[in-house]
Design an enzyme around this catalytic site. Structure first.
Site, PDB file in Angstrom:
ATOM      1  N   THR A  34     -11.074  35.857  43.649  1.00 45.92           N
ATOM      2  CA  THR A  34     -10.708  35.037  44.655  1.00 45.92           C
ATOM      3  C   THR A  34      -9.581  35.559  45.563  1.00 45.92           C
ATOM      4  OG1 THR A  34      -9.734  33.744  43.054  1.00 45.92           O
ATOM      5  CG2 THR A  34     -11.599  32.873  44.050  1.00 45.92           C
TER       6      THR A  34
ATOM      7  N   ALA B 201      -1.919  28.271  39.696  1.00 46.85           N
ATOM      8  CA  ALA B 201      -1.325  27.735  40.759  1.00 46.85           C
ATOM      9  C   ALA B 201      -2.269  26.965  41.550  1.00 46.85           C
ATOM     10  CB  ALA B 201      -0.352  28.619  41.434  1.00 46.85           C
TER      11      ALA B 201
ATOM     12  N   LYS C 152       5.126  28.892  40.156  1.00 44.39           N
ATOM     13  CA  LYS C 152       5.512  30.426  39.674  1.00 44.39           C
ATOM     14  C   LYS C 152       6.288  31.015  40.645  1.00 44.39           C
ATOM     15  CE  LYS C 152       0.725  31.012  37.569  1.00 44.39           C
ATOM     16  NZ  LYS C 152      -0.343  31.531  37.719  1.00 44.39           N
TER      17      LYS C 152
ATOM     18  N   GLU D  48      -1.984  37.994  33.820  1.00 44.11           N
ATOM     19  CA  GLU D  48      -1.747  37.651  34.756  1.00 44.11           C
ATOM     20  C   GLU D  48      -1.869  38.874  35.831  1.00 44.11           C
ATOM     21  OE1 GLU D  48      -0.319  36.169  37.574  1.00 44.11           O
ATOM     22  OE2 GLU D  48      -0.123  34.041  36.601  1.00 44.11           O
TER      23      GLU D  48
HETATM   24  C1  BG6 Z   1      -2.990  31.323  43.090  1.00 39.98           C
HETATM   25  C2  BG6 Z   1      -3.174  32.305  44.025  1.00 39.98           C
HETATM   26  O1  BG6 Z   1      -3.568  31.384  41.952  1.00 39.98           O
HETATM   27  O2  BG6 Z   1      -3.046  30.063  43.599  1.00 39.98           O
HETATM   28  C3  BG6 Z   1      -2.425  32.021  45.253  1.00 39.98           C
HETATM   29  O3  BG6 Z   1      -2.857  33.623  43.694  1.00 39.98           O
HETATM   30  C4  BG6 Z   1      -2.732  30.765  45.891  1.00 39.98           C
HETATM   31  O4  BG6 Z   1      -3.047  33.078  46.470  1.00 39.98           O
HETATM   32  C5  BG6 Z   1      -2.469  29.793  44.901  1.00 39.98           C
HETATM   33  O5  BG6 Z   1      -1.977  30.410  47.259  1.00 39.98           O
HETATM   34  C6  BG6 Z   1      -2.588  28.200  45.326  1.00 39.98           C
HETATM   35  O6  BG6 Z   1      -3.874  27.915  45.305  1.00 39.98           O
HETATM   36  P1  BG6 Z   1      -4.731  26.802  46.125  1.00 39.98           P
HETATM   37  O7  BG6 Z   1      -6.277  27.148  45.878  1.00 39.98           O
HETATM   38  O8  BG6 Z   1      -4.315  25.410  45.660  1.00 39.98           O
HETATM   39  O9  BG6 Z   1      -4.364  27.352  47.650  1.00 39.98           O
HETATM   40 MG    MG Z   2      -3.489  35.285  40.275  1.00 38.85          MG
END
Ligand code: BG6
Ligand code: MG
Length: 219
Positions: free
Chosen positions: A16, A114, A144, A168
């Protein structure tokens, strides 16, 4: 011995990262802020709010709270339009084998992401049942490189941080795992993840022997 495995989601389990890149790039360019792979690398693992703050800082821009919120919503809408076309095919090579091996051997497995879209993505690609616990962006208050997301995972799994192995793809995530004294495994280009205890290009490089090496590793 290590007892538990914590997986990041974006860029580790599914590809993604390229969708986040596209959506942030379009947003940055709509504000006349240039955005390349290099900037994108610094946003990996970084929460949605912190990502937009960084982009604005790079472009020397200040905007109203209202505009900030509408940009975040717009970015997520574009991102989800890509996510909603995902299927099993988007699981990165070797991931399923590893998850199956861990499950068959009764290792504890958690997700530590995250993203606020983590559950939706796991559902899309059919991987929900491989995780004993899911900790995502809806459950943490400190993003993080703070280790909160992984520490919560350990708590739920009932293991000490030193007995956990974290996969990670982001600098922020490797930092988080190291801060909590977990074993950190960098997935992706090694030059981006120099602080990791181990580095692999992807899960295709990880077999049962590798897993045992990770389990026996003392930090
Ligand atoms: C992390 C991604 O896993 O999730 C980031 O590496 C992203 O790029 C972050 O900003 C937050 O994700 P989301 O889907 O809540 O916008
Ligand atoms: Mg990641």
């Amino acid at each position: 011995f290590k007892k538990a495995f914590i997986f990041d989601l974006d860029g580790v389990i599914v590809d993604t990262a390229k969708f986040h890149f596209l959506a942030w790039k379009n947003l940055a360019e709509s504000l006349n802020i240039s955005f390349s792979e290099e900037e994108n690398e610094q946003l990996k693992g970084v929460s949605r709010i912190n990502s937009l703050e960084k982009i604005l800082k790079w472009g020397n821009k200040t905007i109203s709270e209202e505009k900030f919120n509408s940009l975040m919503a717009k970015k997520n809408e574009e991102y989800l339009s890509y996510v909603d076309n995902m299927s099993k095919e988007d699981i990165l090579p070797g991931v399923l084998n590893t998850l199956e091996y861990l499950k068959e051997n009764n290792y504890q497995v958690a997700l530590g992401s995250a993203s606020k879209n983590a559950r939706r993505i796991l559902n899309k690609v059919g991987l929900n049942s491989y995780f004993d616990h899911i900790v995502d962006g809806n459950e943490v208050s400190k993003a993080k490189p703070d280790p909160e997301v992984f520490l919560k995972g350990c708590d739920l799994l009932g293991v000490e941080p030193k007995d956990a192995i974290v996969f990670e793809d982001s600098q922020a995530g490797i930092k988080a795992a190291n801060t909590a004294e977990m074993t950190s495994v960098g997935i992706g280009e090694e030059s981006n993840l120099k602080e990791a205890d181990f580095n692999f290009e992807g899960f295709s490089e990880i077999n049962q022997e590798t897993i045992q090496t990770l389990i026996n590793f003392k930090k």
